[in-house]
Write an enzyme that holds these catalytic residues in place. Structure first.
Site, PDB file in Angstrom:
ATOM      1  N   ASP A 421     -24.816-107.868  46.874  1.00 21.79           N
ATOM      2  CA  ASP A 421     -24.580-108.834  45.810  1.00 21.79           C
ATOM      3  C   ASP A 421     -23.229-109.448  46.183  1.00 21.79           C
ATOM      4  OD1 ASP A 421     -24.183-110.545  43.804  1.00 21.79           O
ATOM      5  OD2 ASP A 421     -25.186-109.380  42.269  1.00 21.79           O
ATOM      6  N   HIS A 422     -23.280-110.673  46.548  1.00 24.75           N
ATOM      7  CA  HIS A 422     -21.853-111.167  47.061  1.00 24.75           C
ATOM      8  C   HIS A 422     -21.036-111.547  45.399  1.00 24.75           C
ATOM      9  CE1 HIS A 422     -19.235-112.750  49.755  1.00 24.75           C
ATOM     10  NE2 HIS A 422     -19.826-113.144  50.577  1.00 24.75           N
ATOM     11  N   ARG A 423     -21.627-111.480  44.515  1.00 27.58           N
ATOM     12  CA  ARG A 423     -20.784-111.666  43.033  1.00 27.58           C
ATOM     13  C   ARG A 423     -19.677-110.446  42.964  1.00 27.58           C
ATOM     14  NH1 ARG A 423     -25.772-112.848  39.073  1.00 27.58           N
ATOM     15  NH2 ARG A 423     -26.216-110.907  40.108  1.00 27.58           N
TER      16      ARG A 423
END
Length: 451
Positions: A421-423
């Site tokens: 998850d790039h968050r």
């Protein structure tokens, strides 16, 4: 006060996180039977497991709300019990009320209600007629509410001997008329292998089986209709939500796993009574990586606008079962030794495939390990198991040409894929984790430095 007024209606309890319904597999009791407090009265199947549901009341069964194969929402009537004596309160009601005040509520067998240990006795299978009814009218629904079959089997189809609910479900979901299937079990009992053989038969033309709970789109001649229910529906919902909410990225690397295989062989030679699997070693390596990069052992709380990093690693292991893809969870896996990891993985995956895991064992993961190499594939772009932040996929281990010290050699090579998850992090953290895992696979001695 009349007996009817004093009856107690037990509602279908919440059987796990996020579960809103359950399908009745088989009733353990019938109308008129006498039940005791905490006696198992019905076996139901949720999107996560098959469980026995105990009744918190004692008395005589008045009504069974729903027939086998019917889906009941959580909080709706499941069974109605009338008292045996002339008192105003059914036996067991006061006990149940005390448990509600204590916070236990509706509980499952094996979780305790203060009545001592409850042992589950294996039932002798009963032969039932199939195929199951599919068309339910108003009159049939009324009969189903008191535990009577909603409709008789199609008189044009010969009676088929079926024991396993899994076999009935498999046939129903794939549109197989059990009346046309030849049973190879004892006495002509139809087994799962018989249904699967019917599915793969070259001349098989599978007809759609209507499901009263699912609105089906028009189908063409010969189309196979598979209702999106149960585990399949849960998988679809969860993966769709993952793709909808999580900005995921997949990175991958090819690694030389020769050293890992040699290490496993050395361990198993030294401890033949406690063999260690490749999956257990990969799990140990993942735990080492998550200790170094805890950003991936996390979830995003969208409502609170925050990232929550878990204190413990609740390791999910993707397992293919007859009911679909399940992800049983090993809680606080970082506390286990490698030998304990191997034993727990073996027991957990076996229980998942047998359908014996409670719903609580299938939720709450913080990181997932998926060994799709068992399907003979090299790579994948795995979808994150929402709400987790990362998943490591492992392809098959095969002989490939590899350069070792400037010379071409044949080595055991596999591909590792990390979806994250790039968050929760950027490429530097994700790449650092994957590189650490790859280095440990190629040089398992590096694990010692990280312990």
């Amino acid at each position: 006060m009349t007996t009817v007024e004093r009856t107690q209606v037990f509602l279908l309890p919440d059987l796990g996180e996020g579960l809103s319904e359950a399908e009745i597999v088989e009733w353990r009791v019938a109308v008129g039977d006498v039940v005791t407090v905490d006696q198992s009265v019905v076996e139901v199947e949720t999107a996560k497991a098959v469980v026995d549901v105990p009744c918190p009341y004692a008395g005589r069964v008045v009504t069974l709300h729903g027939a086998a194969g019917e889906v009941r929402p959580v909080g709706q009537p499941l069974i109605t019990i009338a008292p045996l004596d002339g008192g105003d309160e059914p036996a067991g009601h006061a006990t149940y009320r005390e448990e509600e005040r204590a916070g236990s509520g509706n509980v499952l067998i094996g979780y305790g209600t203060g009545h001592g240990g409850v042992t589950r006795r294996r039932r002798r299978p009963r032969l039932v007629l199939a195929p199951e009814p599919t068309d339910v009218g108003p009159a049939d629904a009324a009969r189903a509410d008191v535990g009577v079959s909603a409709a008789p089997a199609d008189p044009r189809s010969p009676a088929a001997l079926v024991i396993s609910p899994i076999v009935r479900r498999l046939a129903r979901e794939h549109g197989v008329d059990l009346g046309t299937v030849r049973g190879t079990g004892p006495g002509g009992v139809i087994r799962r292998a018989d249904v699967e053989a019917a599915l793969t038969a070259p001349a098989a033309r599978l007809a759609a089986v209507p499901d009263p709970h699912v609105a089906l789109a028009p189908a063409g001649d010969g189309d196979v209709i598979v209702p999106l229910t149960g585990v399949r529906k849960a998988i679809a919902d969860k993966l769709s939500r993952s793709r909808r909410e999580i900005p995921e990225v997949t990175i991958w690397v090819d690694v030389d796993a020769t050293g890992l295989l040699e290490t496993r062989a050395a361990i198993n030679a030294a401890t033949p009574d406690a063999p260690v699997s490749i999956l257990a070693l990969l799990a140990r390596i993942c735990l080492s990586g998550l200790r170094r990069f805890p950003q991936l052992n996390a979830r995003v709380d969208t409502e609170g606008q925050r990232i929550v990093q878990s204190a413990g690693v609740h390791l999910g292991i993707a397992a293919q079962t007859d009911r679909g893809l399940l992800v049983p969870v090993l809680r606080d896996a970082q506390r286990l030794t490698t030998a304990e990891l191997a034993a727990e993985l073996a027991a957990t995956t076996a229980a998942a495939r047998a359908g014996n895991l409670p719903p609580a064992r299938l939720t709450g993961g913080t990181f997932t390990l998926n060994n799709y190499g068992v399907f003979g594939v090299d790579g994948s772009t795995p979808i994150i198991n929402h709400p987790e932040a990362a998943l490591l996929g492992v392809g098959r281990i095969v002989d490939k040409p590899w350069v070792v010290d400037g010379q071409l050699a044949v080595r055991k090579v596999t591909q590792l894929s990390l979806t994250f998850d790039h968050r929760v992090c950027d490429g530097g953290v994700a790449g650092g984790f994957l590189r650490h895992v790859a280095d440990c696979v190629e040089r398992p001695a590096m694990l010692i430095a990280a312990v």
